[in-house]
Structure formats: C-alpha cells, structure tokens
Design a protein around this motif. Structure first.
Motif: not given
Ligand SMILES: Nc1ncnc2c1ncn2[C@@H]1O[C@H](COP(=O)(O)OP(=O)(O)O)[C@@H](O)[C@H]1O
Ligand SMILES: [Mg+2]
Length: 380
Positions: A344-368
C-alpha cells in the motif's frame, strides 16, 4: 508560547524540585511531571510512559546521578539527560559527560536550565528525524530488493499455480458435494487463492514505477474496496463518510484499489470480535498541519481515513509494520504475508502520496492516506 514537557525528575529533595519546577514553569513549560528518588521508581516511571527529558540530582541518599544516567542510557539512549547539582567539581562534570549526560547545571544558577532544556529538546528532535529517515531509507531499499526478487519468481509462481488451482477445480467437479475429496479440493483451492493474492502483491512490487495514470475518484475507489472486502466483515458495522461530490486524483485505479483494500483488510483483521469501520474522505490544503513529515511538500490533498475500533498497534512495533514481510498474524487460519502495508505504501508513494498510521493500543487505529488532488502540480 507554552510548551508541553514530560519531565522525569530524579531528586530526593522536595524543596529543590519545587525550585526547579518553578524555574521551568516561568520558562514557559507546561509540565507533566514525576519525581523519583530510587532506581526502582525510575524504572517504573520509564515503563509507565514516554518522557521528553530527565533531570537528575547528582548526590542522593538512595541513588546517584551517575546511576540514574546509566539506567537512562540503557533504557532510552536518545532521551536527553541533564544533571543538576548543588555544587560541581571538575571531576564530577567530566565523569558525568563521559557517561553521556547532555549537560550539567548548578542549582545556584538555574537560569541556565531553561535554555539547556530548550537546546536538548531541539537536538533530540533532530536525532529522531535522522533516525526516522535512516529507517525509511532502509525500508525503501528492502522494498526495492523484494521487488527485484519478486520480478524473478512471481511469474513462475503464477504459472505453477494456474494448473494446481485448475486441476483442483476439475477434480472437485468429479466428486459429489458431500464427499470428503470435495472438501480436500476446496482446501487446495482456498490455499491456491491465498497464494495467488500474495503473488499479486509481489507483482505490484515488481512492477513499481510503471503506472498508467488516468483521472479517478477516490470516493469510488473506497466504495469498491468496501464491496470487495465485505464478505470478511463479520460483526463489523461500516460507515462510509465520503465528502460530497468527488475527489479526483490521478493514477491507476487497480493499484489504488489494492492499496485501499489492504488498509481495509487490516482494519477488518484487527476487529476479530466485531467493531466499527469508518471510511472518511475529505480535502485538505496543508500537508504539514496534518502531521505529514517535512519532506512531503504541502499541497492540495485528498485524504482518506480508514478508522477501526480494533486491537491497535503497540508503540514498539509501529515503526516496523511498513517493513515488507513483517506480520504479527501467525496464529489465524489466514497467515499474514506482511506485504499489505508495504505494498500500500509503495503504491501510494508512486502516486505522490503518503500513508500515516495513528494508533491507540486497545482502542483502534487510523490509517490516513494522503494523495495529491488532481489540480495540483504533482498530477501534472
Ligand atoms: N488496522 C490495524 N490494526 C492493528 N494492527 C495493524 C493494523 N494494520 C496493520 N497492523 C499491523 O501491521 C502488521 C503488518 O500489516 P500488513 O503489512 O498488512 O501485513 P499482514 O496484514 O499480512 O500481517 C500486521 O501484522 C499488524 O500487526
Ligand atoms: Mg494486511
């Protein structure tokens, strides 16, 4: 300007610590603070949370500044450590600096403390940035290597897999549905399917940099990704909160669909006991404000948040999850390939973009996911 500072203080005297705190608050720091005076208490404080800096007394009845320093270096070598002492001898100072203290402040001259902390925090930031960039470079190299190897083997795998899968289908058709042989054939087919999915990820890595671009709507990609994964979503509620209208970006729909599907699949995997999956899209104009690193230029972005209420990602592995072949999914019937995020990161980076993960263990994750919007320069 008020600056948040998580301060761990190693100090036996309540009075001295109050003086220090006052100096820091006057210097503009908003403190999250804990005072410890033994090695055990310091260990516990280091286990409990992250700190920005340690300030330690030199001589204490049950502990010493040098011991505290040793402990800190062992546990968090990059955490700034400043010694503060009643008086200072030349030998003391040399010992401390040799042992890795970043600075030495005399209690009678506390005016030096705030600038010293300020400088230490800045230097720590620079060290962190450098480490992160080194890690990213290493990851990029690994990914490239994985792509090269994939280029050699993925086609062969495909060629071998086609007959395995095909013959299993033919065999299956020769037995009645309730026959044990039918079940065995179905297992072969299911495994072949998993294998072909891994292969498809590998081929994406092998074909990097060769995308056929066309304008497409990120909202549509999100809907398709959800449709694709919906059979796996047992006990999961899905909310699509898509920005009205469209989010036109330029790229390969098939590849972006793979990237988004991988993020959705991870969210689903993280919620084995059910949960809420939200897919939120929006426009954003400033990448910096959104927590992007400095090397991504601010621009007009399309943003997708894939938000789950799953298990979250422990802080100590969040740096590793983008590494190709890194996976914590080993016990399930479906073993993780560890390729989802790196692809996913490779694809997004080939499209000039970026993925960032924000996570709180036990509560959940946001993949941005950030992708440049089409009317901005990266799209041409
Ligand atoms: N949404 C998420 N919630 C919790 N953990 C996640 C999430 N996304 C990724 N991870 C972690 O990152 C690891 C790597 O993910 P990925 O590259 O997709 O490989 P895989 O899914 O095959 O394990 C996973 O094994 C998991 O530990
Ligand atoms: Mg995955």
């Amino acid at each position: 300007m008020i600056i948040q500072l998580r301060l761990l203080m190693v100090e036996d005297s309540e009075e001295d610590s109050l003086l220090l705190l006052r100096a820091l608050r006057k210097g503009g720091y908003d403190l999250v603070f804990e005072r410890v005076e033994t090695a055990a208490a310091m260990q516990e404080a280091l286990n409990k949370q992250r700190w920005d800096i340690i300030i330690s007394d030199y001589v204490m009845p049950q502990f010493s500044g040098l011991e505290a320093l040793r402990l800190a270096k062992e546990r968090e070598p990059d955490l700034p450590f400043i010694l503060v002492s009643g008086q200072i001898g030349e030998e003391m100072a040399v010992d401390a600096l040799r042992a890795g203290a970043r600075d030495f402040v005399v209690k009678g001259n506390l005016s030096r403390l705030v600038p010293a902390i300020h400088r230490e925090l800045q230097e720590a930031e620079v060290r962190r940035d450098r480490k992160r960039m080194e890690a990213e470079l290493l990851r990029a190299q690994k990914l490239e290597m994985a792509g090269t190897i994939a280029g050699y083997v993925a086609h062969d795998f495909n060629n071998l897999l086609t007959p395995i899968w095909g013959y299993a289908e033919i065999l299956k058709s020769r037995f009645p549905p309730e026959d044990e042989a039918t079940k065995l054939c179905e297992t072969i087919i299911a495994m072949a399917k998993q294998m072909s999915e891994i292969n498809a990820e590998l081929l994406t890595l092998a074909r990097r940099g060769r995308i056929e671009s066309a304008p497409l709507d990120l909202n549509e990609v999100v809907k398709k990704a959800v449709d694709q994964t919906s059979t796996a979503m047992v006990g999961i509620t899905v909310h699509e909160e898509l920005v009205p209208g469209s989010l036109i970006i330029s790229g390969s729909e098939a590849q972006l669909l793979r990237a988004v599907s991988n993020l959705v699949a991870n969210a689903v995997d993280a919620m084995s006991g059910g949960g809420l999956l939200r897919l939120v899209t929006r426009h954003a104009s400033d990448g910096h404000q959104l927590g992007l690193h400095n090397h991504v230029p601010p621009s007009q972005y399309a943003i997708l948040d894939v938000i789950d209420t799953g298990c979250g990602i422990p802080e100590d592995i969040i740096e590793k999850v983008f590494e190709p072949f890194y996976s914590t999914r080993k016990t399930d019937k479906r073993r993780g390939s560890g390729l989802g995020l790196s692809v996913a990161q490779a694809i997004v980076s080939d499209h000039g973009g970026y993925i960032k993960l924000l996570s709180e263990p036990g509560k959940g994750t946001t993949a941005r996911l950030f992708l440049p919007l089409c009317d901005t320069p990266p799209c041409g």
